[in-house]
Write an enzyme that holds these catalytic residues in place. Structure first.
Site, short mmCIF file in Angstrom:
data_model
loop_
_atom_site.label_atom_id
_atom_site.label_comp_id
_atom_site.label_asym_id
_atom_site.label_seq_id
_atom_site.Cartn_x
_atom_site.Cartn_y
_atom_site.Cartn_z
N LYS A 1 30.84 27.43 30.99
CA LYS A 1 30.35 28.55 29.55
C LYS A 1 29.08 28.65 29.73
CE LYS A 1 28.83 23.45 27.60
NZ LYS A 1 28.94 22.15 27.19
N TYR B 1 -1.68 32.51 26.70
CA TYR B 1 -1.24 32.06 25.30
C TYR B 1 -2.01 31.15 24.48
CZ TYR B 1 1.27 36.57 25.10
OH TYR B 1 1.62 38.40 24.91
C1 LIG Z 1 29.74 21.53 27.25
C2 LIG Z 1 30.48 20.67 27.61
C3 LIG Z 1 30.93 19.91 28.22
C4 LIG Z 1 30.51 19.93 30.15
O1 LIG Z 1 29.00 18.64 29.37
P1 LIG Z 1 28.58 18.56 30.28
O2 LIG Z 1 27.85 17.15 30.26
O3 LIG Z 1 27.67 19.42 31.33
O4 LIG Z 1 28.99 17.54 31.94
C5 LIG Z 1 32.36 18.94 28.58
N1 LIG Z 1 33.34 19.40 27.40
C6 LIG Z 1 33.20 20.03 26.52
C7 LIG Z 1 33.88 19.95 25.43
C8 LIG Z 1 31.66 21.06 26.32
O5 LIG Z 1 31.29 21.64 24.98
#
Ligand SMILES: *Cc1c(COP(=O)(O)O)cnc(C)c1O
Length: 368
Positions: A36, A261
């Site tokens: 993501k 800044y």
């Molecule tokens: C982002 C996310 C993960 C992964 O999390 P990490 O801590 O980066 O491994 C897993 N499940 C869901 C639903 C997420 O949104």
């Protein structure tokens, strides 16, 4: 402007370590790679393909847009969109693109079934359970609803998975255990009702490392691939991502001269500085500046400044394998570096650690 460098060798190393560790936890543990947010900043397309080339065969994203983009890039592997939605157009897009759909409410279930009246497909579905995150998913207490909806969905879909999400697995053990118990309780009741769902998952990077006993038969791993996690580990993960640029100017400042800044730094002596045109801030730190008038941000700035007094939270860059401190704030496109007493030339290569997640997507990503 700097570029964001991703060392392929290090990334490959992390993937191998995670695969090896997963195997040692459970021979059949499935790894779902979360890509993501533009692949945690590593670039959705390039990063996803890199994972696949290194043996990952299941990806997950948190938006319909990113799931469809992956298909447009020609990716054939399974893609789970982890957020449930009851918006018709979104469900339609996912069905058309063979995305594995998350259902976490009566409304999303009804909309999916309605969409399937017009499309002759049998999509894969994962059921999401809210065990105390307060976001997507059926409340774990709503067990009758869950059973009823699953039974109905079975006529239209392939129910491949069921999952939940930890809210604080990097920190609170007791709460994490409670969430896990709530989830396994749901699984037990489903089994008693002759509902057998093959893939069960709740773990993320932190729980995978801290509580492998909660892995069930799949884990969703994001930040661990980048070696950027808040928990201790002995997997030897490398930190992925740094900005690279070069010294563009060198100059001398007198003692007592402000830098950057908000006047957060004043020279304590005659200081030789190097200006480097890169800023991972790229909007991130600037946000702070742009609504500086807000009281909340002022408070936050003061708290940060105080923390800095007690802790060595100084930021550094690396030039020829040597560390040099950054003076003042990191700007959108510039940093100022203290090189007093050093014989460095314009054009020298400068590296700066930066979490890719915060590096604006307009900055070029270079895999090397
Ligand atoms: C982002 C996310 C993960 C992964 O999390 P990490 O801590 O980066 O491994 C897993 N499940 C869901 C639903 C997420 O949104």
């Amino acid at each position: 402007m700097g570029i964001l460098v991703i060392e392929k060798q290090d990334l490959k190393h992390n993937i191998e370590q995670i695969k090896k560790y997963a195997k040692s936890c459970n021979e059949n543990l499935k790894i779902i790679a979360v890509v993501k947010s533009n692949g945690y900043g590593l670039g959705l397309k390039e990063y996803s393909n890199f994972l696949i080339d290194n043996g990952i065969d299941f990806l997950a994203v948190a938006s319909v847009d990113e799931s469809v983009k992956l298909r447009e890039y020609g990716i054939k592997e399974e893609i789970l969109m982890m957020s449930s939605t009851a918006i018709r157009e979104d469900i339609q897009k996912m069905v058309e693109n063979d995305i594995t759909i998350t259902i976490g409410s009566k409304e999303s279930k009804e909309m999916l079934i309605d969409v399937l009246k017009n499309i002759n497909k049998k999509p894969k579905v994962h059921i999401k359970i809210d065990t105390g995150f307060g976001r997507y998913g059926y409340l774990y207490t709503d067990i009758e609803r869950i059973i009823e909806d699953i039974k109905e969905l079975q006529q239209f879909c392939e129910i491949e998975g069921i999952f939940s999400h930890f809210s604080t697995s990097f920190y609170k053990e007791k709460w994490t255990r409670l969430q896990f118990e709530r989830f396994t309780e749901v699984l037990k009741i489903l089994e008693k009702n002759n509902i057998n769902i093959p893939i069960k998952h709740i773990g993320n990077s932190s729980s995978f490392i801290r509580f492998p006993e909660m892995d069930l038969n799949a884990v969703r791993i994001g930040s661990a691939f980048l070696g950027r996690i808040a928990v201790q580990n002995n997997l030897g993960l490398k930190r992925i991502g740094y900005l690279e640029s070069e010294i563009s100017e060198i100059k001398e400042l007198p003692k007592g001269w402000n830098i950057g800044y908000s006047n957060t730094y004043r020279t304590k002596r005659k200081t030789k500085i190097a200006l480097v045109p890169m800023g991972y801030a790229e909007g991130y730190h600037m946000k702070l500046e742009s609504d500086m008038l807000s009281f909340k941000n002022k408070v936050r700035d003061v708290i940060r400044a105080i923390k800095r007094l007690f802790k060595d939270t100084k930021l550094y860059v690396e030039i020829n394998d040597k560390k040099y401190p950054i003076l003042g704030r990191i700007g959108m496109y510039h940093v100022t570096v203290d090189i007093t007493g050093e014989d460095l030339k314009i054009g020298a290569i400068v590296k700066m650690n930066a979490n890719p997640l915060y590096v604006d997507s307009s900055v070029r990503r270079l895999y090397k």
